[in-house]
Design a protein around this motif. Sequence first.
Motif, PDB file in Angstrom:
ATOM      1  N   LYS A  88       0.827  -1.204   0.000  1.00 55.82           N
ATOM      2  CA  LYS A  88       0.000   0.000   0.000  1.00 55.82           C
ATOM      3  C   LYS A  88       0.862   1.255   0.000  1.00 55.82           C
ATOM      4  CE  LYS A  88      -3.790   2.261   2.500  1.00 55.82           C
ATOM      5  NZ  LYS A  88      -4.697   2.189   3.679  1.00 55.82           N
ATOM      6  N   ALA A  89       0.580   2.138  -0.958  1.00 56.62           N
ATOM      7  CA  ALA A  89       1.230   3.448  -1.059  1.00 56.62           C
ATOM      8  C   ALA A  89       2.738   3.343  -1.294  1.00 56.62           C
ATOM      9  CB  ALA A  89       0.936   4.306   0.174  1.00 56.62           C
ATOM     10  N   ASN A  90       3.209   2.208  -1.792  1.00 52.58           N
ATOM     11  CA  ASN A  90       4.610   2.088  -2.167  1.00 52.58           C
ATOM     12  C   ASN A  90       4.885   3.016  -3.345  1.00 52.58           C
ATOM     13  OD1 ASN A  90       6.769   0.782  -4.045  1.00 52.58           O
ATOM     14  ND2 ASN A  90       7.139  -0.159  -2.061  1.00 52.58           N
ATOM     15  N   THR A  91       5.988   3.755  -3.291  1.00 48.62           N
ATOM     16  CA  THR A  91       6.259   4.771  -4.308  1.00 48.62           C
ATOM     17  C   THR A  91       7.355   4.376  -5.297  1.00 48.62           C
ATOM     18  OG1 THR A  91       7.820   5.904  -2.818  1.00 48.62           O
ATOM     19  CG2 THR A  91       5.524   6.651  -2.793  1.00 48.62           C
ATOM     20  N   TYR A  92       7.781   3.124  -5.289  1.00 50.25           N
ATOM     21  CA  TYR A  92       8.881   2.728  -6.162  1.00 50.25           C
ATOM     22  C   TYR A  92       8.474   2.689  -7.635  1.00 50.25           C
ATOM     23  CZ  TYR A  92      12.105   1.602  -2.357  1.00 50.25           C
ATOM     24  OH  TYR A  92      12.967   1.676  -1.287  1.00 50.25           O
TER      25      TYR A  92
END
Length: 303
Positions: free
Chosen positions: A142-146
């Motif tokens: 969740k909400a990982n920005t990679y």
Amino acid sequence: MKMKMKAVIAAAASLLLTSTASAQNFGVDVSFPIHYNFIGSDDLSATNEVFGNDRVELYSKYMDGCIQRYGGHGANSLCSHNEADRLRLNLEQPKLQTNYTEIGFKKTKLSDETWSTLQTFWAGVKAKENFPDSLWPEAWPKANTYVNHWESDSKMHPLDTKLRQVLWDEIEKKMQEWIPTASSFSKSSLYGVRVYREGHILAPHVDRDPLISSAIINIDQEVTEPWPLEVIGHDGFAHNITISPGEVILYESHSIIHGRPFALKGSYYASAFVHFKPDFEAAEVDSSSLEDSSSDDDSRDEL
């Protein structure tokens, strides 16, 4: 002898470029935020000098897209907290690591036999109806920005057991040649096939232990222009590395910041990732044995 990641040094200006990569006359926080966030920064001169305001605008939209998908407000959102963790790791982790090669990356290619086996496997995958949309969507935290997965799913397809072993064996041999000071290599992870799609960006990052000595294999691509891997070498400069299907990038993923900060232009880009942890038997890394070439002699001129 332990080598620490350094800031840009004057000697880097005389770096001999190979067919593997083109070195850029800039380092971190230019093509994409690497150590410090563009949003709220009072000094954007480095990126503005090279790219104008384009990269700042793109990054703002990148983060807005994550927040719109997962909720929250600005710096208090989960996306922003995860992004801060990415930047912190990039800043702190490399300088604490031991580096095993001079520059930190190398371009090579698969043997003809392995590449033929991989092509046969992948032809069966591509023959499926509605490829690549029919592949499994990759599950991101969740909400990982990679990766900007909130815009479109990256896709996954597993490698079969036999082919996994073939890749383990071949990449380990290449690692032994590249880092001869290691007595052996422990298997960490073999991941993929991951299929990036049009518009995808891979934020520059470092991998966590035990993903230390790693390889990216280009399995297939349908692109309208090259989609390079940007790495910050041990010299402190950005290098753009482009590989064709069947070619491989070896890199020290624990200390080399790596990503694809420019959006993919084309339909897809399919890769597999092989990670090892080098083992050493009561021996220090001797600087005289460090690999100083970042390309095989027979590598094709890519970028």
